[in-house]
Scaffold this active site. Structure first.
Site, PDB file in Angstrom:
ATOM      1  CG  ASP A 175       0.138   6.772  -1.106  1.00 54.66           C
ATOM      2  OD1 ASP A 175      -1.016   7.233  -1.139  1.00 54.66           O
ATOM      3  OD2 ASP A 175       1.132   7.445  -0.789  1.00 54.66           O
ATOM      4  CD  GLU A 235      -3.277   4.357  -1.551  1.00 57.80           C
ATOM      5  OE1 GLU A 235      -3.329   5.559  -1.819  1.00 57.80           O
ATOM      6  OE2 GLU A 235      -2.921   3.921  -0.435  1.00 57.80           O
ATOM      7  CD  GLU A 254      -2.355   1.384   2.743  1.00 60.54           C
ATOM      8  OE1 GLU A 254      -2.461   0.396   3.490  1.00 60.54           O
ATOM      9  OE2 GLU A 254      -2.661   2.541   3.101  1.00 60.54           O
ATOM     10  CG  ASN A 311      -6.080   1.786   3.131  1.00 61.79           C
ATOM     11  OD1 ASN A 311      -6.065   2.904   2.622  1.00 61.79           O
ATOM     12  ND2 ASN A 311      -6.311   1.598   4.426  1.00 61.79           N
TER      13      ASN A 311
END
Lengths: 217, 217
Positions: free
Chosen positions: A42, A110, A38, A107
């Protein structure tokens, strides 16, 4: 397959779908879940979207680009995208928490980007994000027009409901070099929202956003 | 050449070095300076560093990785890097502002990354960042050890100077779903610093950081 291509390393995608509530414990005391992916996804998603908007809006300034990007990558939006691309039912969870409140889907979305990046590299990830997400599920022009102009929106709301509201802004020093503004939205001596920012405008926007959340529940 | 390769589109690099104080006005009212490239470079740099740390520290969790990344990309560090790689003297400025206070160098450094990315693509930029910056000018293990543990540092400082300090933390709701903590460092009834965060630890760290800035000037 969601991504539109065959995965190379299937294990990566399994990890991307594994919420920390379903972590796999390792002998050394650490555990496997999607949090590291994640973190990576991101950042990769941020770069891809920054690039895409840079090319797509050649005449807009960096303020516009930054704002539009943050509208795309905010949790609520990513939760929705996870659902739209069909990955939500695939999540591996072991929790009774409210999945949407906890942003579990966004999440994991990502983390999926992180997995694609490690498996296929930057440019394939970019293609996936642009074709299967940005161009398929988002209307960027609409999102751009949907000005996060919270100040205007709360003023409109107040006029409509015949309330008087005011913005009160104080200026201060955050640190030696940084100015800081704190703005409050006041209605009938009650504070509806407070916001902090490096400019008056920014602080007012944040205060207005909070106030709108409070009013509209 | 700073980057270690021949530029394709030299114009991009000129733009990257142009601070807004030396903007070139265009007939349509807009102007050319490095701010759009800075926006792009910031995101690309973030992804490259996220990836590098992910690979380099395979056993550390995302909290560690996030913290280390933010130590690398903070303005002060980027200002220094701009100087170290020799780009500072090349900046095109028209200002009497304090260049370091204004982070002009760090911002131009990010713009340079944006220019390299557009000119040479992601993987060449990645190679440039890793070889010419991360591995050449930063000691990551040292940076990782240099815990930003501001709380410990201020407690040490207080003991050394025989002062009594205390941390006072309040808990509140930021919004419907988010908890918020506000922490204050107090010495002899005086507030030395205040910090806000989603955990008590985070709020205390920020408050301690502010307090340290105040004390050490």
């Amino acid at each position: 397959m969601i991504t539109g291509f065959y995965p190379g390393n299937i294990r990566l995608y399994e990890v991307a779908l594994t919420h920390k509530s379903a972590s796999v414990a390792l002998p050394d005391g650490s555990s496997i879940n999607n949090e590291r992916l994640e973190y990576l996804g991101d950042a990769v998603l941020g770069a891809i979207i920054a690039d895409y908007l840079y090319q797509r809006f050649p005449n807009n300034d960096e303020g516009f680009l930054t704002q539009l990007r943050s509208k795309i990558v905010k949790r609520k939006q990513l939760n929705k995208l996870a659902y739209k691309i069909g990955m939500s039912p695939l999540l591996i969870l072991n929790t009774r928490q409210n999945q949407y409140k906890e942003n579990i889907h966004g999440n994991a979305f990502e983390a999926l980007i992180g997995a694609v990046y490690l498996d296929k590299g930057y440019y394939k990830t970019r293609k996936f994000v642009i074709r299967k997400i940005l161009e398929k599920h988002l209307d960027l022009d609409k999102l751009a027009r949907k000005e996060s102009d919270f100040k205007s929106r709360i003023i409109e709301w107040a006029q409509k409901h015949k309330k008087e509201i005011s913005f009160v802004t104080e200026e201060g020093q955050e640190s030696q070099n940084e100015q800081m503004f704190v703005s409050r939205v006041i209605m009938m001596n009650e504070e509806l929202g407070k916001g902090k920012g490096h400019s008056k405008k920014d602080a007012e926007q944040k205060a207005a956003e909070k106030a709108l959340e409070k009013i509209t529940g």
